[in-house]
Enzyme design. Structure first.
Site, PDB file in Angstrom:
ATOM      1  CG  ASP A 218      -1.863   1.187   1.226  1.00  0.00           C
ATOM      2  OD1 ASP A 218      -2.815   1.196   0.431  1.00  0.00           O
ATOM      3  OD2 ASP A 218      -1.617   2.116   2.021  1.00  0.00           O
ATOM      4  CD  GLU A 310      -4.634   0.780  -3.313  1.00  0.00           C
ATOM      5  OE1 GLU A 310      -5.858   0.846  -3.118  1.00  0.00           O
ATOM      6  OE2 GLU A 310      -3.816   1.523  -2.747  1.00  0.00           O
ATOM      7  CB  CYS A 363     -13.292  -5.463   7.600  1.00  0.00           C
ATOM      8  SG  CYS A 363     -12.664  -6.337   9.058  1.00  0.00           S
ATOM      9  CB  CYS A 366     -15.606  -9.912   8.815  1.00  0.00           C
ATOM     10  SG  CYS A 366     -15.978  -8.136   8.848  1.00  0.00           S
ATOM     11  CB  CYS A 382     -14.281  -4.026  11.412  1.00  0.00           C
ATOM     12  SG  CYS A 382     -15.593  -4.977  10.587  1.00  0.00           S
ATOM     13  CB  CYS A 385     -15.322  -8.864  12.798  1.00  0.00           C
ATOM     14  SG  CYS A 385     -14.012  -7.897  11.986  1.00  0.00           S
ATOM     15  CG  ASP A 392      -1.522   3.516   5.521  1.00  0.00           C
ATOM     16  OD1 ASP A 392      -2.533   3.858   4.868  1.00  0.00           O
ATOM     17  OD2 ASP A 392      -0.721   4.336   6.003  1.00  0.00           O
TER      18      ASP A 392
END
Length: 461
Positions: A218, A310, A363, A366, A382, A385, A392
């Site tokens: 990332d 990305e 997330c 989950c 999250c 969960c 990051d």
């Protein structure tokens, strides 16, 4: 011992030069010859195009129009040979490769328009200024070699040039027969002259230390890269470190008497010295940035078998005036470019996530996706969960999990979440993991990050 596959690649070797005053004048003369040939050819082509457009307005049919001027190098070379005695009576003082350098630049636009040239579309060529253009000349024929002492190179008409550093890396490949010089380019960058040898190289296919390991990368501004393993690569911010000195040098150059095209005023010697110092400061920042990116990408591609990054919209990110300077200083595009070819050299695979894949909003535990996530929220929490993780690191883990949904063994594989707008996909489409599908006993679906044992690695004998 297993033999690895040999790759045929095009690789450049760049070395700094230590030119004498006489050699620098000769190189500048060749670069000036390339600029003169380029400007002449561009003016000729544009004149023919304007003439044909004017004749069409007179009602002349296509057969009666002025003959077109080809954009190819052979066509421009024939036209140049007919006119060089009038345009450049001094043409015999320079190598023919200098004029070919200027004429060849026009062919790039024609090849890009017709689809023969890969990559981004090339803009229509412009006239080159003596002061603003970068002096450069390329040699493709003649005596091009590295001397046995590895401290000198020989180029056509320029003779024996001294290197600032040893050329042993290239010399070893040339002596072993695994490299062949295709061309040599002499170019001035930041006040220093460099020679770049473009070579056809036979490389041995490498193998990462962890061929089965997958890592998500990332990219960001606060940290240059955050890996799914939790490792953080700090952002060196070379431009910020040199900003104070560069501002002082820019103010010093602004106080000098610079050139004025409107009045024909020439720059003073003090202005030229101040501008040269400023140029060297910018070149130093660029060199530091390039060196850091090379070290990072080399380490990643030699360690991991699969890397996931990305597809960032860097051009759109630069529109943010608050972050544009820091984004440009990070060098996201250069980092991805280096990862693309180094994964092929080292036997790895690069997966490029789709631009619209919500890596930061998803997330990694989950698979739940947030509707909104502000840029100021540096910790991902999250509500499904209860996972609390650095923003990051969470995005990097999602990128690593995305690699498991992509098939293919090429050096670069495009990937996405199935978006049907804006970004066309050039490879298999990944299906986004649904909430609640995490494997029992694991955090999300991130592949194992451990190393392989030494006996699983193969080496070239």
């Amino acid at each position: 011992m297993a033999f690895r596959e040999r790759l045929s690649v095009v690789q450049a070797y760049r070395f700094a030069l230590d030119l004498t005053a006489r050699q620098e004048r000769v190189v500048l003369a060749h670069a000036g010859a390339a600029r003169v040939a380029h400007n002449w050819a561009l003016a000729r082509v544009k004149a023919v195009m304007d003439q044909r457009a004017a004749e069409r307005t007179y009602g002349i049919d296509e057969a009666g129009l002025t003959p077109t001027q080809g954009w190819s190098l052979p066509a421009l070379r024939r036209a140049w040979n007919q006119a060089k005695s009038d345009v450049a009576p001094w043409w015999a003082e320079c190598s023919k490769e200098a004029f070919n350098t200027g004429l060849d630049a026009l062919e790039n636009w024609s090849d890009s328009r017709t689809g023969k040239r890969a990559g981004r579309r090339v803009g229509f060529p412009r006239f080159k200024s003596r002061r603003r253009s970068t002096p450069s000349v390329r040699f493709t024929t003649g005596a091009i070699r590295v001397e046995p002492d590895r401290r000198h190179v020989v180029l056509p008409r320029l003779g024996r040039l001294k290197l600032h550093e040893s050329a042993r890396k290239l010399a070893r490949r040339l002596e072993a027969g695994t490299a062949r010089i295709v061309s040599a380019t002499v170019r001035r960058d930041g006040g220093r002259w460099y020679v770049s040898f473009t070579c056809a190289v036979q490389r041995t296919q490498g193998m990462p230390a962890c061929p089965d390991a997958t890592v998500g990368v990332d990219l960001g501004v606060t940290h240059l890269a955050v890996l799914s393993t939790g490792e953080v690569e700090p952002n060196p911010r070379h431009l910020d470190a040199a900003a104070r000195r560069m501002r002082r040098l820019a103010r010093r150059a602004a106080r000098r008497v610079g050139p004025d095209r409107r009045t024909g005023r020439r720059a003073s010697k003090r202005w030229e010295r101040a501008s040269a110092r400023l140029g060297r400061a910018h070149a130093r920042v660029a060199h530091l940035r390039r060196d850091g990116l090379h070290k990072l990408t080399t380490r990643l591609t030699r360690e991991y078998g699969t890397l996931v990054v990305e597809d960032l919209n860097v051009a759109g990110m630069l529109a943010n005036r608050r972050l544009a300077r820091r984004i440009a200083d990070a060098g996201f595009a250069e980092l991805r470019r280096q990862l693309a070819y180094k994964t092929g050299w080292n036997g790895g695979r690069l997966v490029v996530a789709d631009r619209w894949y919500p890596s930061s909003k998803t997330c990694s535990g989950c698979g739940a996706v947030k509707t909104k996530l502000a840029l100021s929220d540096r910790t991902y929490t999250c509500t499904t969960c209860g996972l609390v993780l650095d923003r990051d690191v969470n995005a990097a883990r999602n990128l690593a999990a995305l690699a498991a949904t992509v098939a293919g063994s090429g050096p670069e594989t495009r990937n996405g979440r199935g978006a049907d707008r804006k970004t066309p996909l050039a490879g298999p489409v990944a299906v986004k993991r649904q909430p609640g599908t995490a494997t029992a006993g694991k955090t999300g679906t991130v592949p194992p990050q451990g190393r392989t044992s030494n006996h699983e690695l193969t080496y070239a004998s």
